[in-house]
Design a protein around this motif. Structure first.
Motif, PDB file in Angstrom:
ATOM      1  N   ALA A 178    -128.448 -55.753 -46.373  1.00 19.40           N
ATOM      2  CA  ALA A 178    -127.955 -55.913 -44.997  1.00 19.40           C
ATOM      3  C   ALA A 178    -126.486 -56.329 -44.984  1.00 19.40           C
ATOM      4  O   ALA A 178    -125.682 -55.774 -44.221  1.00 19.40           O
ATOM      5  CB  ALA A 178    -128.812 -56.932 -44.265  1.00 19.40           C
TER       6      ALA A 178
ATOM      7  N   GLY B 198    -124.277 -53.453 -46.023  1.00 23.21           N
ATOM      8  CA  GLY B 198    -124.073 -52.516 -44.925  1.00 23.21           C
ATOM      9  C   GLY B 198    -123.104 -53.046 -43.884  1.00 23.21           C
ATOM     10  O   GLY B 198    -122.267 -52.304 -43.355  1.00 23.21           O
TER      11      GLY B 198
ATOM     12  N   GLN C  93    -119.625 -51.169 -42.740  1.00 19.02           N
ATOM     13  CA  GLN C  93    -119.373 -50.811 -41.345  1.00 19.02           C
ATOM     14  C   GLN C  93    -118.096 -51.468 -40.827  1.00 19.02           C
ATOM     15  O   GLN C  93    -117.393 -50.886 -40.003  1.00 19.02           O
ATOM     16  CB  GLN C  93    -120.573 -51.211 -40.493  1.00 19.02           C
TER      17      GLN C  93
ATOM     18  N   SER D 164    -123.602 -47.222 -44.569  1.00 19.58           N
ATOM     19  CA  SER D 164    -124.615 -48.099 -45.166  1.00 19.58           C
ATOM     20  C   SER D 164    -124.705 -47.772 -46.644  1.00 19.58           C
ATOM     21  O   SER D 164    -124.278 -46.693 -47.075  1.00 19.58           O
ATOM     22  CB  SER D 164    -125.982 -47.917 -44.488  1.00 19.58           C
TER      23      SER D 164
ATOM     24  N   SER E  31    -119.377 -55.618 -51.520  1.00 22.08           N
ATOM     25  CA  SER E  31    -120.431 -54.783 -50.949  1.00 22.08           C
ATOM     26  C   SER E  31    -121.230 -54.086 -52.045  1.00 22.08           C
ATOM     27  O   SER E  31    -122.464 -54.060 -52.019  1.00 22.08           O
ATOM     28  CB  SER E  31    -119.817 -53.744 -50.008  1.00 22.08           C
TER      29      SER E  31
ATOM     30  N   GLY F 158    -129.624 -51.517 -44.893  1.00 20.99           N
ATOM     31  CA  GLY F 158    -128.200 -51.746 -44.699  1.00 20.99           C
ATOM     32  C   GLY F 158    -127.634 -51.072 -43.476  1.00 20.99           C
ATOM     33  O   GLY F 158    -126.518 -51.388 -43.039  1.00 20.99           O
ATOM     34  N   LEU F 159    -128.367 -50.131 -42.887  1.00 20.35           N
ATOM     35  CA  LEU F 159    -127.941 -49.474 -41.652  1.00 20.35           C
ATOM     36  C   LEU F 159    -128.472 -50.215 -40.429  1.00 20.35           C
ATOM     37  O   LEU F 159    -127.738 -50.491 -39.476  1.00 20.35           O
ATOM     38  CB  LEU F 159    -128.435 -48.027 -41.628  1.00 20.35           C
TER      39      LEU F 159
ATOM     40  N   HIS G  66    -126.752 -53.487 -37.243  1.00 17.16           N
ATOM     41  CA  HIS G  66    -126.771 -53.055 -35.848  1.00 17.16           C
ATOM     42  C   HIS G  66    -127.551 -54.024 -34.979  1.00 17.16           C
ATOM     43  O   HIS G  66    -127.124 -54.387 -33.878  1.00 17.16           O
ATOM     44  CB  HIS G  66    -127.373 -51.653 -35.742  1.00 17.16           C
TER      45      HIS G  66
ATOM     46  N   SER H  47    -127.276 -60.853 -40.133  1.00 18.75           N
ATOM     47  CA  SER H  47    -127.661 -59.598 -40.792  1.00 18.75           C
ATOM     48  C   SER H  47    -128.536 -59.871 -42.012  1.00 18.75           C
ATOM     49  O   SER H  47    -129.535 -59.178 -42.245  1.00 18.75           O
ATOM     50  CB  SER H  47    -126.412 -58.821 -41.219  1.00 18.75           C
TER      51      SER H  47
END
Length: 350
Positions: free
Chosen positions: A86, A89, A93, A102, A262, A280-281, A285, A302
């Motif tokens: 997470a 990602g 982003q 991601s 990352s 991770g996507l 969000h 996240s």
């Protein structure tokens, strides 16, 4: 009304947004609840009270054994792997300023999986025992992740920036190529390696032991601490290269360090839990909707959401089709793939 809570620790002081603070507390309590429930679910059901007793070695010998030796390691790995993916990602982003970025979409998890399989193939003897310490495994995954993230980033660069659709297409293409090399490595290696490699490709926390937790926990925790030091610089990255430079940010240097962080988070997660898709996507969000886009709050939220997603997926994986156990990555992909298509459609004109 003051929306911030002042925190002072010695000579260090900072402000915490009230909404973010209560969101963190709520998610922390929620993940603890899921951990207790998960520890009690299985062929041998244990009540939540006895689970808590077993954590402190105060229950029966059998319940202590089941909770602490069999279930606790896999649950901790699910939380750590979900948190790592997470945050990885969220970093991508933020750097690329692309909601479609991601670790799995850009091929980072594929690169980490390839070097993991290569590690097992090269350093296994005829009796399928590793000839070097398993503590080197996250480093091998990290190397694969770093190579892929920079390859995708360089190839996706166009006209002074990153084209979102170009990034996705290149990431998918490189991910497919890396998967082909991974399959070839599986065929060249012993059968034992091929069977273990299938776990990493799909994503599963089954069969985890305390040695793996002792290896991955310091890795994820250390990188997370370093990441929080760079959280302000990650906020500047979201302004874009020109504005970030005018704000005094060392854009290229910070971007290089953040990409390494990352890749390290994703590599550590993949090394032991495999390529659990779309965490991770989705997690960044969801976190962004809860606490906004400032990374001081976005990163821990996240991480907690990522841990909860993988933990719930693992609970479903080992209970929905019992006694058959399905890899947790199957369920995260089943939810994440439609979500990715939705984001791709929504951002088609951007």
């Amino acid at each position: 009304m003051n929306k911030n809570i002042p925190i002072r620790i010695g000579k260090i002081s900072f402000l915490i947004n009230k909404k973010s603070f209560f969101t963190l507390i709520t998610l922390t309590l929620l993940i603890l609840l899921f951990i207790i429930l998960s520890l009690g679910i299985g062929q041998m059901r244990i009540s939540p009270i006895n689970v808590i007793k077993a954590i402190f070695r105060a229950s029966t010998d059998m319940e202590n054994l089941v909770v602490m030796s069999f279930r606790m390691p896999r649950i901790l790995l699910a939380v750590l792997a979900g948190a790592g993916l997470a945050m990885s990602g969220a970093i991508l982003q933020g750097i690329i300023r692309n909601p479609l970025a991601s670790p799995d979409i850009t091929g980072i998890t594929g690169g980490a999986a390839f070097t993991t399989v290569a590690f097992l193939t090269i350093f296994s003897d005829r009796s399928n025992m590793l000839t070097i310490s398993i503590q080197w495994l996250p480093l091998a995954s990290f190397v694969g992740a770093v190579v892929i993230v920079f390859l995708v980033y360089i190839l996706a660069w166009r006209d002074g920036g990153i084209a979102p659709i170009r990034l996705v297409l290149i990431g998918v293409g490189i991910s497919a190529a890396v998967q082909a090399f991974t399959t070839m490595m599986m065929l060249l290696g012993p059968i034992y390696t091929a069977s273990r490699a299938n776990i990493w490709i799909t994503g599963s926390v089954n069969g985890t032991n305390w040695n793996e937790i002792i290896t991955i926990a310091p890795w994820i925790i250390l990188i997370t601490v370093i990441l929080f030091v760079y959280s302000r610089r990650l906020n500047i990255q979201e302004l874009g290269e020109e504005l970030a430079t005018n704000a005094g940010g060392l854009v290229q240097k910070d971007r290089f360090i953040l990409l390494l962080l990352s890749a390290a988070l994703a590599g550590g997660a993949v090394a032991f839990a495999g390529g659990i898709g779309f965490v991770g996507l989705m997690a960044p969000h969801i976190a962004r909707r809860l606490v906004g886009s400032l990374f001081g709050a976005l990163l821990p939220v996240s991480a907690l959401i990522g841990g909860i997603i993988v933990l719930i997926a693992d609970i479903i994986a080992r209970t929905a089709f019992a006694p058959l156990e399905v890899p947790a990555g199957v369920f995260t992909s089943a939810i994440g793939a439609p979500y990715f298509i939705f984001l791709l459609f929504r951002n088609r004109n951007k």
